[in-house]
Design a protein around this motif. Structure first.
Motif, PDB file in Angstrom:
ATOM      1  N   HIS A   1       0.833  -1.204   0.000  1.00  0.00           N
ATOM      2  CA  HIS A   1       0.000   0.000   0.000  1.00  0.00           C
ATOM      3  C   HIS A   1       0.871   1.258   0.000  1.00  0.00           C
ATOM      4  O   HIS A   1       0.568   2.244  -0.687  1.00  0.00           O
ATOM      5  CB  HIS A   1      -0.930  -0.018   1.213  1.00  0.00           C
ATOM      6  CG  HIS A   1      -2.137   0.861   1.044  1.00  0.00           C
ATOM      7  ND1 HIS A   1      -3.271   0.734   1.790  1.00  0.00           N
ATOM      8  CD2 HIS A   1      -2.376   1.902   0.202  1.00  0.00           C
ATOM      9  CE1 HIS A   1      -4.151   1.641   1.423  1.00  0.00           C
ATOM     10  NE2 HIS A   1      -3.628   2.366   0.450  1.00  0.00           N
TER      11      HIS A   1
ATOM     12  N   GLN B   1      -3.729 -13.418  -0.820  1.00  0.00           N
ATOM     13  CA  GLN B   1      -4.859 -13.442   0.114  1.00  0.00           C
ATOM     14  C   GLN B   1      -4.741 -12.321   1.154  1.00  0.00           C
ATOM     15  O   GLN B   1      -5.743 -11.730   1.560  1.00  0.00           O
ATOM     16  CB  GLN B   1      -4.917 -14.813   0.803  1.00  0.00           C
ATOM     17  CG  GLN B   1      -5.276 -15.948  -0.153  1.00  0.00           C
ATOM     18  CD  GLN B   1      -5.033 -17.319   0.444  1.00  0.00           C
ATOM     19  OE1 GLN B   1      -4.525 -17.444   1.564  1.00  0.00           O
ATOM     20  NE2 GLN B   1      -5.378 -18.361  -0.306  1.00  0.00           N
ATOM     21  N   GLN B   2      -3.517 -12.048   1.567  1.00  0.00           N
ATOM     22  CA  GLN B   2      -3.300 -10.972   2.528  1.00  0.00           C
ATOM     23  C   GLN B   2      -3.694  -9.617   1.940  1.00  0.00           C
ATOM     24  O   GLN B   2      -4.095  -8.706   2.671  1.00  0.00           O
ATOM     25  CB  GLN B   2      -1.820 -10.960   2.957  1.00  0.00           C
ATOM     26  CG  GLN B   2      -1.523 -10.061   4.133  1.00  0.00           C
ATOM     27  CD  GLN B   2      -0.038  -9.974   4.436  1.00  0.00           C
ATOM     28  OE1 GLN B   2       0.516  -8.898   4.584  1.00  0.00           O
ATOM     29  NE2 GLN B   2       0.618 -11.127   4.540  1.00  0.00           N
ATOM     30  N   CYS B   3      -3.607  -9.512   0.616  1.00  0.00           N
ATOM     31  CA  CYS B   3      -3.885  -8.238  -0.056  1.00  0.00           C
ATOM     32  C   CYS B   3      -5.320  -8.135  -0.572  1.00  0.00           C
ATOM     33  O   CYS B   3      -5.649  -7.177  -1.299  1.00  0.00           O
ATOM     34  CB  CYS B   3      -2.921  -8.046  -1.228  1.00  0.00           C
ATOM     35  SG  CYS B   3      -1.201  -7.865  -0.754  1.00  0.00           S
ATOM     36  N   GLU B   4      -6.176  -9.101  -0.249  1.00  0.00           N
ATOM     37  CA  GLU B   4      -7.528  -9.128  -0.813  1.00  0.00           C
ATOM     38  C   GLU B   4      -8.287  -7.817  -0.562  1.00  0.00           C
ATOM     39  O   GLU B   4      -8.921  -7.261  -1.464  1.00  0.00           O
ATOM     40  CB  GLU B   4      -8.315 -10.308  -0.231  1.00  0.00           C
ATOM     41  CG  GLU B   4      -7.963 -11.640  -0.885  1.00  0.00           C
ATOM     42  CD  GLU B   4      -8.780 -12.784  -0.302  1.00  0.00           C
ATOM     43  OE1 GLU B   4      -9.492 -12.561   0.700  1.00  0.00           O
ATOM     44  OE2 GLU B   4      -8.700 -13.903  -0.845  1.00  0.00           O
ATOM     45  N   THR B   5      -8.229  -7.341   0.681  1.00  0.00           N
ATOM     46  CA  THR B   5      -8.954  -6.111   1.009  1.00  0.00           C
ATOM     47  C   THR B   5      -8.437  -4.930   0.200  1.00  0.00           C
ATOM     48  O   THR B   5      -9.214  -4.124  -0.346  1.00  0.00           O
ATOM     49  CB  THR B   5      -8.825  -5.808   2.512  1.00  0.00           C
ATOM     50  OG1 THR B   5      -9.302  -6.926   3.263  1.00  0.00           O
ATOM     51  CG2 THR B   5      -9.611  -4.563   2.883  1.00  0.00           C
ATOM     52  N   PHE B   6      -7.116  -4.822   0.101  1.00  0.00           N
ATOM     53  CA  PHE B   6      -6.492  -3.733  -0.647  1.00  0.00           C
ATOM     54  C   PHE B   6      -6.846  -3.826  -2.128  1.00  0.00           C
ATOM     55  O   PHE B   6      -7.218  -2.821  -2.765  1.00  0.00           O
ATOM     56  CB  PHE B   6      -4.977  -3.783  -0.440  1.00  0.00           C
ATOM     57  CG  PHE B   6      -4.198  -2.771  -1.245  1.00  0.00           C
ATOM     58  CD1 PHE B   6      -4.618  -1.456  -1.341  1.00  0.00           C
ATOM     59  CD2 PHE B   6      -3.038  -3.149  -1.918  1.00  0.00           C
ATOM     60  CE1 PHE B   6      -3.901  -0.522  -2.077  1.00  0.00           C
ATOM     61  CE2 PHE B   6      -2.312  -2.233  -2.659  1.00  0.00           C
ATOM     62  CZ  PHE B   6      -2.752  -0.923  -2.743  1.00  0.00           C
TER      63      PHE B   6
ATOM     64  N   GLN C   1      -9.423  -5.360  -3.479  1.00  0.00           N
ATOM     65  CA  GLN C   1     -10.848  -5.078  -3.643  1.00  0.00           C
ATOM     66  C   GLN C   1     -11.100  -3.571  -3.622  1.00  0.00           C
ATOM     67  O   GLN C   1     -11.910  -3.046  -4.406  1.00  0.00           O
ATOM     68  CB  GLN C   1     -11.641  -5.759  -2.516  1.00  0.00           C
ATOM     69  CG  GLN C   1     -13.148  -5.621  -2.656  1.00  0.00           C
ATOM     70  CD  GLN C   1     -13.681  -6.264  -3.926  1.00  0.00           C
ATOM     71  OE1 GLN C   1     -13.165  -7.280  -4.385  1.00  0.00           O
ATOM     72  NE2 GLN C   1     -14.718  -5.661  -4.516  1.00  0.00           N
ATOM     73  N   TRP C   2     -10.399  -2.884  -2.747  1.00  0.00           N
ATOM     74  CA  TRP C   2     -10.522  -1.425  -2.682  1.00  0.00           C
ATOM     75  C   TRP C   2     -10.094  -0.784  -3.997  1.00  0.00           C
ATOM     76  O   TRP C   2     -10.732   0.154  -4.493  1.00  0.00           O
ATOM     77  CB  TRP C   2      -9.683  -0.903  -1.519  1.00  0.00           C
ATOM     78  CG  TRP C   2      -9.668   0.590  -1.410  1.00  0.00           C
ATOM     79  CD1 TRP C   2     -10.634   1.398  -0.886  1.00  0.00           C
ATOM     80  CD2 TRP C   2      -8.623   1.461  -1.873  1.00  0.00           C
ATOM     81  NE1 TRP C   2     -10.271   2.718  -0.979  1.00  0.00           N
ATOM     82  CE2 TRP C   2      -9.038   2.794  -1.587  1.00  0.00           C
ATOM     83  CE3 TRP C   2      -7.396   1.258  -2.495  1.00  0.00           C
ATOM     84  CZ2 TRP C   2      -8.257   3.896  -1.906  1.00  0.00           C
ATOM     85  CZ3 TRP C   2      -6.615   2.354  -2.821  1.00  0.00           C
ATOM     86  CH2 TRP C   2      -7.038   3.653  -2.526  1.00  0.00           C
TER      87      TRP C   2
ATOM     88  N   GLU D   1     -12.842  -1.383  -6.633  1.00  0.00           N
ATOM     89  CA  GLU D   1     -14.006  -0.521  -6.415  1.00  0.00           C
ATOM     90  C   GLU D   1     -13.698   0.921  -6.790  1.00  0.00           C
ATOM     91  O   GLU D   1     -14.531   1.609  -7.396  1.00  0.00           O
ATOM     92  CB  GLU D   1     -14.440  -0.610  -4.953  1.00  0.00           C
ATOM     93  CG  GLU D   1     -15.010  -1.972  -4.575  1.00  0.00           C
ATOM     94  CD  GLU D   1     -15.280  -2.093  -3.090  1.00  0.00           C
ATOM     95  OE1 GLU D   1     -14.955  -1.129  -2.353  1.00  0.00           O
ATOM     96  OE2 GLU D   1     -15.793  -3.140  -2.651  1.00  0.00           O
TER      97      GLU D   1
END
Length: 725
Positions: free
Chosen positions: A668, A700-705, A707-708, A711
């Motif tokens: 990030h 998998q650790q970066c999934e949230t990032f 996805q952001w 979006e």
């Protein structure tokens, strides 16, 4: 002691005679050069402090830990000082190492020293067999047991094998043609199978044309020859007794390399042979000039020389505590709260640091008093130095007992010898060498003594040298004391080449311009990093080595360049210039440079002291923020950015696992700092999506990032569509 005990480092040998031999070393405590003048007019080089420890202690501690049982210290100039030091040090009663001194006041070269030892040998038989030959300015942590065994086994099979030289990979700068130690580029040729040394050249390489002359007979007698111009001579030799007798037989042998090694290589009558031994991860270097003094000091602070580092006891030194950002500080240092002591700094015992001081990348000795609002960067302040308010000192060496009055400035490259006084507001010009002793009227050659024999009672007598200040005014202001030595004719280039100061930008630009004048030269005229020359070929084959090995060497060279940039505050533009030189030399792509730079950045983050994952994250974020310009130069394309992400992933899996939990956070940061773009991250994620589960840990650790990012991208696309409507 931090050094290992000798019990595990003994050489086993089937020969009963050799098993009875003590492992011995000859240590030359005189460099027989003038490179450290005027400092060495008053104190021998081996007793000069290197990160607050006398140089000779590093050498003796290493020899002891490597299993050497007896060392003969050859003393010439300032012999009384050296002998007195050894007699009052830990080495006098050391249980594992016997230190004996040999004193001579007539030797003016290394050749003379070894001839004198040979003459003594005929009477005392002190040297019992093979021995290690080193200088007292050597810093190393390499093991010796296997090397000595290798030398002895070779000698059994070939009685003409009389010496084994230690060499180490060290890519010289393509701009200055110097190693990082400030020594000239070395060109050697060896037999690729036996590692026998066939050619050794320091001073006849045509750097401008990129060529070197080899004797035709070299190819006639050797079907295959391996050529190197990226090796450093460590000046660590395993010698058979014949070496001493050869010096006795050849009185023209003065210099160990220029005369002895070259003499053996061209002597077809006796047929003696010299072999090489290349070391990899171990450290070995000589403090040959002021630039190598700076380089080796930084290597010690960066812990490349472990266990010979400031926070570990060896040789009777007083260890200091290692804190965050590589700051070593003695327990009784008095430091103002408003003072800023930065990374890679050592502060010795009893030193006081005043209000508003800024000290960075420097070594401060014991008993120093530093006033308020003083700036010290990249400098070496020895013991009992007084620096008054408002002084600025950059890339300088300040010896014991010096006083620098308020407002004075030391420009880069200055050397102040013992007890010099710099007057108030006086500016000492760059590269000045200053002493209470007047400059000798006649400079000696490299083969002559650094200093006169002091045994007669008239210490330090030299032609044209006065030990007392004359009545005329000081050259350092009305309230100063000292003489500024003039640069000898023809030696101006040596000042900046061998200084503790970084090479000036104008000099680099000047050299680069000179190199550009040869752009029309044919590629085959350039001497490659290394390669094999065969008798039935007309060109050098540069594909001899494994490409993977080439990248490993390249990565280490980039890391060394990056660390120097950090330590010395080098501008990004100069860092790019150096790394571009490495890229061309190793035939690498921008993506390779990007991966190597990012590896160096993250390794520095891990090596910087931290007590938690959050502190490690702060280290990494700070380094990325400061050096994003350097990394950014090599990640202009998406593929290059993906290389950085993959390199990061590799590090987390193999060499720096503690970075693993921080992968998404640091990725990030790279995104926020515009080092890697969204396209690179998404392409990396797409490639990883089809991998095995074990290889998708960081995805998998970066999934949230991720996805952001998706979006945010979709929202941007929707906004664009609305604008079009």
């Amino acid at each position: 002691m931090g050094a290992q005990k000798k019990g595990g480092a003994r050489v086993s040998d089937d020969s009963e005679e050799q098993s009875r031999q003590r492992l011995q070393a000859i240590l030359l405590a005189d460099s027989f050069t003038t490179k450290f003048r005027p400092v060495t007019l008053e104190r021998p080089k081996v007793l000069l402090p290197l990160v607050n420890v006398p140089m000779i202690d590093y050498t003796l501690a290493w020899l002891e830990s490597a299993g050497i049982e007896e060392v003969f210290v050859f003393c010439c100039a300032h012999s009384t000082q050296i002998i007195d030091y050894l007699e009052t040090s830990e080495w006098r009663t050391h249980p594992n190492l016997v230190v004996r001194t040999i004193e001579s006041h007539k030797s003016i070269s290394a050749g003379d020293a070894l001839r004198y030892i040979y003459e003594q040998q005929t009477e005392t038989s002190q040297i019992q067999g093979d021995f290690v030959l080193v200088s007292g300015d050597t810093v190393s942590n390499m093991p010796l047991a296997d090397l000595i065994h290798e030398h002895r086994e070779r000698k059994k099979k070939d009685e003409k094998a009389i010496m084994t030289m230690v060499i180490k990979k060290s890519k010289p700068s393509l701009i200055t043609h110097q190693s990082r130690l400030g020594t000239d580029q070395l060109f050697i040729a060896v037999d690729p199978l036996t590692k026998q040394l066939l050619h050794y050249e320091e001073d006849k390489v045509d750097h401008a044309r990129g060529s070197v002359c080899l004797d035709k007979s070299l190819m006639e007698s050797n079907p295959s020859v391996l050529l190197y111009n990226d090796m450093q001579d460590c000046y660590i030799d395993i010698c058979s007794p014949e070496v001493l007798s050869l010096f006795e037989d050849n009185f023209d042998y003065q210099h160990l390399r220029r005369h002895f090694v070259k003499g053996v290589l061209v002597d077809d009558i006796m047929g003696y042979k010299i072999f090489t031994h290349e070391i990899g991860s171990s450290y070995a270097a000589r403090v040959d000039n002021f630039r190598s003094y700076d380089t080796v000091s930084k290597d010690i602070i960066q812990r490349w020389t472990y266990p010979y580092v400031p926070d570990i006891n060896f040789g009777g030194n007083r260890p200091v505590k290692l804190g965050r950002e590589g700051i070593y500080r003695a327990c009784d240092v008095v430091q103002s709260r408003s003072a800023d002591v930065g990374a890679s700094t050592v502060v010795g015992y009893g030193t006081k640091i005043g209000n508003g001081d800024r000290i960075l990348n420097s070594v401060i000795g014991s008993g120093c008093i530093i006033g308020s609002n003083v700036v010290i960067e990249g400098s070496y302040i020895w013991n009992n130095v007084t620096i008054e308010d408002g002084c600025e000192i950059r890339n300088a060496i300040v010896c014991d007992g010096v006083r620098i009055r308020a407002g004075a400035v030391l420009e880069p490259g200055v050397v102040l010898s013992f007890k010099v006084v710099v007057g108030r507001d006086f500016v000492v010009p760059a590269y000045s060498k200053v002493s209470l002793l007047q400059q000798p009227m006649k400079e000696d050659s490299d083969e002559e003594l650094e200093y006169a024999d002091s045994s007669s009672g008239a210490a330090d007598r030299l032609s044209g040298l006065s030990l007392e200040m004359e009545s005329k005014g000081s050259e350092l202001g009305p309230d100063g004391a000292g003489y500024i030595w003039e640069v000898c004719e023809g030696a101006h280039d040596e000042e900046w080449k061998h200084s503790v100061a970084p090479i000036p930008e104008d000099k680099l630009a000047e050299i680069t311009q000179a190199m550009d004048d040869y752009d029309d030269m044919e590629d085959e005229s350039v001497v490659p990093t290394s390669g094999e020359l065969k008798s039935d070929a007309d060109s050098i084959n540069t594909d001899v080595n494994d490409p993977g090995d080439d990248y490993g060497y390249f990565e280490r060279e980039v890391e060394g360049t990056f660390l120097r940039a950090v330590e010395e505050g080098i501008k990004v533009e100069l860092g790019v210039l150096e790394i571009n030189s490495l890229r061309l030399s190793y035939n690498m792509e921008s993506a390779d440079c990007a991966g190597a730079i990012f590896y160096s950045m993250m390794k520095l983050a891990v090596d910087t002291p931290h007590s938690s994952a959050s502190e490690l994250y702060k280290n990494a974020s700070s380094i990325i923020t400061k050096w994003k310009g350097l990394l950014g130069f090599y990640v202009k394309q998406t593929d290059e950015q993906i290389e950085v992400i993959m390199k990061f992933e590799e590090m987390c899996q193999e060499t720096a696992k503690e970075l693993g939990p921080l992968f998404a956070q640091i990725l990030h940061v790279l995104y926020e700092k515009d080092v890697v773009q969204e396209d690179a991250i998404m392409r990396w994620a797409e490639e990883k999506a089809g991998a095995d589960e074990a290889d998708k840990v960081y995805l998998q650790q970066c999934e949230t990032f991720i996805q952001w990012l998706k979006e945010a991208s979709e929202e941007e696309d929707e906004d664009d569509d609305e604008e079009d409507d």
